[in-house]
Structures are given as structure tokens and as C-alpha cells.
Design a protein around this motif. Structure first.
Motif, PDB file in Angstrom:
ATOM      1  N   PRO A 182       5.736  -2.575 -28.115  1.00  0.00           N
ATOM      2  CA  PRO A 182       5.446  -2.030 -28.748  1.00  0.00           C
ATOM      3  C   PRO A 182       5.383  -1.934 -30.485  1.00  0.00           C
ATOM      4  O   PRO A 182       5.671  -0.320 -30.564  1.00  0.00           O
ATOM      5  N   GLN A 183       6.244  -2.372 -30.645  1.00  0.00           N
ATOM      6  CA  GLN A 183       6.557  -2.598 -32.558  1.00  0.00           C
ATOM      7  C   GLN A 183       5.334  -2.368 -32.838  1.00  0.00           C
ATOM      8  O   GLN A 183       4.242  -3.200 -32.915  1.00  0.00           O
ATOM      9  N   GLY A 184       5.585  -1.882 -34.071  1.00  0.00           N
ATOM     10  CA  GLY A 184       4.412  -1.748 -34.907  1.00  0.00           C
ATOM     11  C   GLY A 184       4.369  -0.322 -35.497  1.00  0.00           C
ATOM     12  O   GLY A 184       5.033   0.353 -36.396  1.00  0.00           O
ATOM     13  N   HIS A 185       2.825   0.451 -34.586  1.00  0.00           N
ATOM     14  CA  HIS A 185       2.432   1.451 -35.273  1.00  0.00           C
ATOM     15  C   HIS A 185       2.713   2.764 -34.629  1.00  0.00           C
ATOM     16  O   HIS A 185       1.265   2.778 -34.356  1.00  0.00           O
ATOM     17  N   GLN A 186       3.119   2.803 -34.088  1.00  0.00           N
ATOM     18  CA  GLN A 186       3.513   3.989 -32.255  1.00  0.00           C
ATOM     19  C   GLN A 186       3.031   5.355 -33.750  1.00  0.00           C
ATOM     20  O   GLN A 186       2.551   6.116 -33.090  1.00  0.00           O
ATOM     21  N   HIS A 187       3.323   5.774 -34.541  1.00  0.00           N
ATOM     22  CA  HIS A 187       3.326   6.756 -34.840  1.00  0.00           C
ATOM     23  C   HIS A 187       2.638   6.909 -36.651  1.00  0.00           C
ATOM     24  O   HIS A 187       2.377   7.840 -36.927  1.00  0.00           O
ATOM     25  N   TYR A 188       1.772   5.707 -36.117  1.00  0.00           N
ATOM     26  CA  TYR A 188       0.552   5.653 -37.078  1.00  0.00           C
ATOM     27  C   TYR A 188      -0.747   6.714 -36.137  1.00  0.00           C
ATOM     28  O   TYR A 188      -0.462   5.435 -35.266  1.00  0.00           O
ATOM     29  N   ILE A 189      -1.571   6.809 -36.852  1.00  0.00           N
ATOM     30  CA  ILE A 189      -3.073   6.546 -36.137  1.00  0.00           C
ATOM     31  C   ILE A 189      -4.135   5.342 -36.429  1.00  0.00           C
ATOM     32  O   ILE A 189      -4.190   4.422 -37.911  1.00  0.00           O
ATOM     33  N   GLU A 190      -4.698   4.957 -35.197  1.00  0.00           N
ATOM     34  CA  GLU A 190      -5.482   3.661 -35.825  1.00  0.00           C
ATOM     35  C   GLU A 190      -6.293   4.356 -35.523  1.00  0.00           C
ATOM     36  O   GLU A 190      -7.845   3.667 -36.144  1.00  0.00           O
ATOM     37  N   THR A 191      -7.084   4.294 -34.350  1.00  0.00           N
ATOM     38  CA  THR A 191      -8.612   4.867 -34.095  1.00  0.00           C
ATOM     39  C   THR A 191      -8.986   5.241 -34.898  1.00  0.00           C
ATOM     40  O   THR A 191     -10.496   4.965 -35.162  1.00  0.00           O
ATOM     41  N   LEU A 192      -9.099   6.711 -35.359  1.00  0.00           N
ATOM     42  CA  LEU A 192     -10.109   7.030 -37.010  1.00  0.00           C
ATOM     43  C   LEU A 192      -9.309   6.981 -37.760  1.00  0.00           C
ATOM     44  O   LEU A 192      -9.713   8.374 -38.307  1.00  0.00           O
ATOM     45  N   ALA A 193      -8.839   5.990 -38.033  1.00  0.00           N
ATOM     46  CA  ALA A 193      -8.502   5.556 -39.474  1.00  0.00           C
ATOM     47  C   ALA A 193      -9.347   5.672 -40.630  1.00  0.00           C
ATOM     48  O   ALA A 193      -8.934   6.062 -41.601  1.00  0.00           O
ATOM     49  N   GLY A 194     -10.161   5.812 -40.492  1.00  0.00           N
ATOM     50  CA  GLY A 194     -11.488   5.611 -41.497  1.00  0.00           C
ATOM     51  C   GLY A 194     -11.460   7.438 -41.606  1.00  0.00           C
ATOM     52  O   GLY A 194     -11.803   7.826 -42.658  1.00  0.00           O
ATOM     53  N   VAL A 195     -11.706   8.097 -40.409  1.00  0.00           N
ATOM     54  CA  VAL A 195     -11.908   9.482 -40.525  1.00  0.00           C
ATOM     55  C   VAL A 195     -11.248  10.431 -41.336  1.00  0.00           C
ATOM     56  O   VAL A 195     -11.618  10.879 -42.744  1.00  0.00           O
ATOM     57  N   ILE A 196      -9.337   9.835 -40.969  1.00  0.00           N
ATOM     58  CA  ILE A 196      -8.646  10.705 -41.775  1.00  0.00           C
ATOM     59  C   ILE A 196      -8.898   9.789 -43.206  1.00  0.00           C
ATOM     60  O   ILE A 196      -8.229  10.782 -44.191  1.00  0.00           O
ATOM     61  N   SER A 197      -8.984   8.328 -43.473  1.00  0.00           N
ATOM     62  CA  SER A 197      -8.760   8.355 -45.032  1.00  0.00           C
ATOM     63  C   SER A 197     -10.007   8.817 -45.508  1.00  0.00           C
ATOM     64  O   SER A 197      -9.228   9.319 -47.070  1.00  0.00           O
ATOM     65  N   ASN A 198     -10.857   8.711 -45.070  1.00  0.00           N
ATOM     66  CA  ASN A 198     -12.307   9.363 -45.964  1.00  0.00           C
ATOM     67  C   ASN A 198     -11.795  10.849 -46.364  1.00  0.00           C
ATOM     68  O   ASN A 198     -11.898  11.887 -47.045  1.00  0.00           O
ATOM     69  N   GLY A 199     -11.167  11.621 -45.025  1.00  0.00           N
ATOM     70  CA  GLY A 199     -10.415  13.453 -45.193  1.00  0.00           C
ATOM     71  C   GLY A 199      -9.659  13.410 -46.076  1.00  0.00           C
ATOM     72  O   GLY A 199      -9.435  14.243 -46.861  1.00  0.00           O
ATOM     73  N   GLN A 200      -8.357  12.618 -46.495  1.00  0.00           N
ATOM     74  CA  GLN A 200      -8.184  12.888 -47.363  1.00  0.00           C
ATOM     75  C   GLN A 200      -8.340  12.049 -49.023  1.00  0.00           C
ATOM     76  O   GLN A 200      -7.894  13.069 -49.989  1.00  0.00           O
TER      77      GLN A 200
END
Length: 323
Positions: A182-200
Motif C-alpha cells: 500500500p504505497q502511495g496515499h495512506q496519509h491522504y483522504i481519497e473518498t470524500l476528497a471533493g467535500v474536503i476540497s470544497n470546504g477548504q
């Protein structure tokens, strides 16, 4: 008019740095993540999409009553497909094929629902119908392959079998690789990325939450580049492990099951019920494409809200004139 603005924006993004004058759509897709589409172009695409899905419903309804496409009545029905054709052109102009497939799935859902509303009998496939649908799927796959350069996909000399199977089966192999390593994005949110991006961006919240909207590319055991789609489970597993796979899959199943049972109970179609049908049909592709990636939770964003708003507007505009 919207298509013109979108085309001008594609030119702007593609050649914004004047570093490459190769394939227009390849340049556009390479630059769009950094420079983005203009607000006007994004709204134009959402506007066209809303009217395309609504007019497709109107076309399928009229076509179910009278299948003739000749004469004045046939011409009227074909005119209803105008927004659908414009939407497909805009999708190809922006390097997308999924939008066109969304429209095809919506048309199939409309056909099945309209037949059910008229006869109250559910579809039972025959050998002849199964054969016709297999031929239809083959045509879709051929189209998927032959428009690759048109939309800026530089896949080298892959044969049609290599190209299509890379999409159909590659995501499963990639998810298997991710489970093992599981290399890659373990420390990043992926599922609700759109919600987080819009919130920011709009509300100034979730500022400390790191997120990503894409996955890392990986190779097969033979060294062939497969891609960066890991089935719909990848994001759920990345964010919350096996519990996330169970939780988000259950939410997905409950949402579409409730939606399906609701629209199957309709008798007389009001404007609000047509809105529900069109929204359902515009989202149903998320289920058959779950083998590929998650399209449902990523659409929970301001962009997804615009899609719904324009569908509502389109229904009220179209059905104020057509009954």
C-alpha cells in the motif's frame, strides 16, 4: 454558444504555456489540473448536461409511444436528441468518454422505466435481446478505443484487445497490488476528497486535512503500465481499511436501493418525479463502473450540486412547454 466558450477554454488551457503544440486534447489534459477550466466553461458544460439528460428522457418517452422516425413526428423526436449530441461533442472536446457512457446508461434506464410505467411488467431478457445487447456493448467498446487519440489518450501501439482489457481488468490487478504493497496515499483522504476540497476553498474548513483526487500509476508483473484506477474499493480501503469498504459500500447500496424502490412506485409523473428519475439515471453509471473506480462519493461536491441544479432547471423549462 456554450460549446464555443468551452472550445475557447480548451484552447486557453492547452496552450497556456506555449510549451507544446502537439495533440490539442493531450495538451489540455496535461495542463487542466494546474490551470483548470474557467467558471463559465464549467457552468456551460453543466448547463448542457442538464438539458441533455432531460431531453433524452423526453425522447425515450415519445419514442416508446411511436417508434417512427420519419415524417414530422419523427423529426420532432430527433430534434430532442440535439442537446444530447451537443453534450457528446463537448465531452469529446474536453477529453472525456465517461460522460457519453453516462448518457447511454441513462437512456437504457429511461427505456426500462418507461416500459414498466406503461405495462407494469419488468424486463425479462430473451436470447435475441441478450445477443442485441452484446452487439451494442461491442460497438461501445470499439468506439471507446477509436476515439482515444481524439480525446488526447496517448497509448502507443496497444491493440484493441490490449487497450480494452487494460481498462476492464487492470483495476482489479492494481487493487490487488495495493493490498500487498500500500504505497502511495495512506496519509491522504481519497473518498470524500471533493467535500474536503470544497470546504477548504469556499468555507475555510478542513484546512489541516490532506487529500488527493487521483491514484498513483502502477505496472503489471510484466512491466506494462496499467494505469491508476483501483476499483471503487481503493479509496474506501485507503481511508478506513476494511471497515471503510463495508461502510461506504453499504451507503452506496442503501442509496441506490432506496432511490430505485421510490421511482418504481411512481404512477403519475409530476415534474418533481421526473427530476428524481433524471437524477437517478444520471448517477446509475456509478454502480456498473464501480469495478473501475468510485464515481459516486467523488461527485459529492459543488460541481455535483451544479449538475442537480441544472437538471431541475431543465425539467421546469422543458416541461413547461411539453406535456
Amino acid at each position: 454558444v456554450m460549446t464555443y466558450f468551452i472550445y475557447k477554454d480548451v484552447l486557453r488551457v492547452a496552450y497556456v504555456d506555449f510549451k507544446s503544440w502537439g495533440n490539442l486534447l493531450y495538451n489540455y489534459k496535461s495542463n487542466v489540473s494546474e490551470y483548470g477550466m474557467s467558471f463559465l466553461a464549467r457552468m456551460g458544460f453543466a448547463f448542457t448536461k442538464g438539458f441533455a439528460f432531460v431531453y433524452l428522457f423526453l425522447f425515450m418517452n415519445r419514442f416508446s409511444v411511436n417508434k417512427k422516425i420519419l415524417g414530422k413526428e419523427g423529426l420532432v423526436k430527433l430534434i430532442y436528441l440535439g442537446p444530447c449530441i451537443i453534450f457528446c461533442v463537448q465531452s469529446l472536446m474536453t477529453g472525456g468518454r465517461i460522460s457519453i457512457i453516462m448518457l447511454i446508461f441513462a437512456g437504457l434506464v429511461y427505456a426500462a422505466l418507461i416500459k414498466y410505467y406503461r405495462t407494469r411488467t419488468k424486463w425479462h431478457p430473451s436470447i435475441r435481446n441478450i445477443f442485441k445487447y452484446i452487439c451494442f456493448v461491442i460497438l461501445i467498446l470499439l468506439g471507446f478505443y477509436y476515439v482515444q487519440e481524439m480525446i488526447g489518450r496517448m497509448q502507443g501501439e496497444n491493440s484493441i484487445i490490449d487497450y480494452i482489457t487494460m481498462y476492464l481488468g487492470g483495476s482489479i490487478d492494481l487493487f490487488s497490488q495495493y493490498i500487498r504493497d500500500p504505497q502511495g496515499h495512506q496519509h491522504y483522504i481519497e473518498t470524500l476528497a471533493g467535500v474536503i476540497s470544497n470546504g477548504q476553498k469556499y468555507l475555510g474548513i478542513f484546512t489541516d486535512v490532506a487529500f488527493v483526487t487521483g491514484h498513483e500509476f502502477r505496472y503489471s508483473a510484466t512491466g506494462v503500465l496499467i494505469g491508476n484506477t483501483y476499483t471503487g474499493f481503493r479509496s474506501y480501503y485507503n481511508d478506513m481499511g476494511l471497515f471503510g469498504v463495508f461502510l461506504f459500500s453499504s451507503i452506496l447500496g442503501l442509496f441506490f436501493t432506496y432511490f430505485y424502490n421510490s421511482i418504481m412506485s411512481y404512477n403519475i409523473l409530476s415534474r418533481f418525479k421526473v427530476i428524481a428519475i433524471v437524477i437517478y439515471a444520471s448517477l446509475i453509471y456509478c454502480i456498473p463502473f464501480h469495478f473501475f473506480t468510485d464515481y459516486f462519493f467523488t461527485k459529492i461536491s459543488v460541481g455535483g450540486l451544479y449538475d442537480i441544479i441544472f437538471i431541475i432547471i431543465a425539467v421546469f423549462v422543458v416541461y413547461s412547454k411539453s406535456n
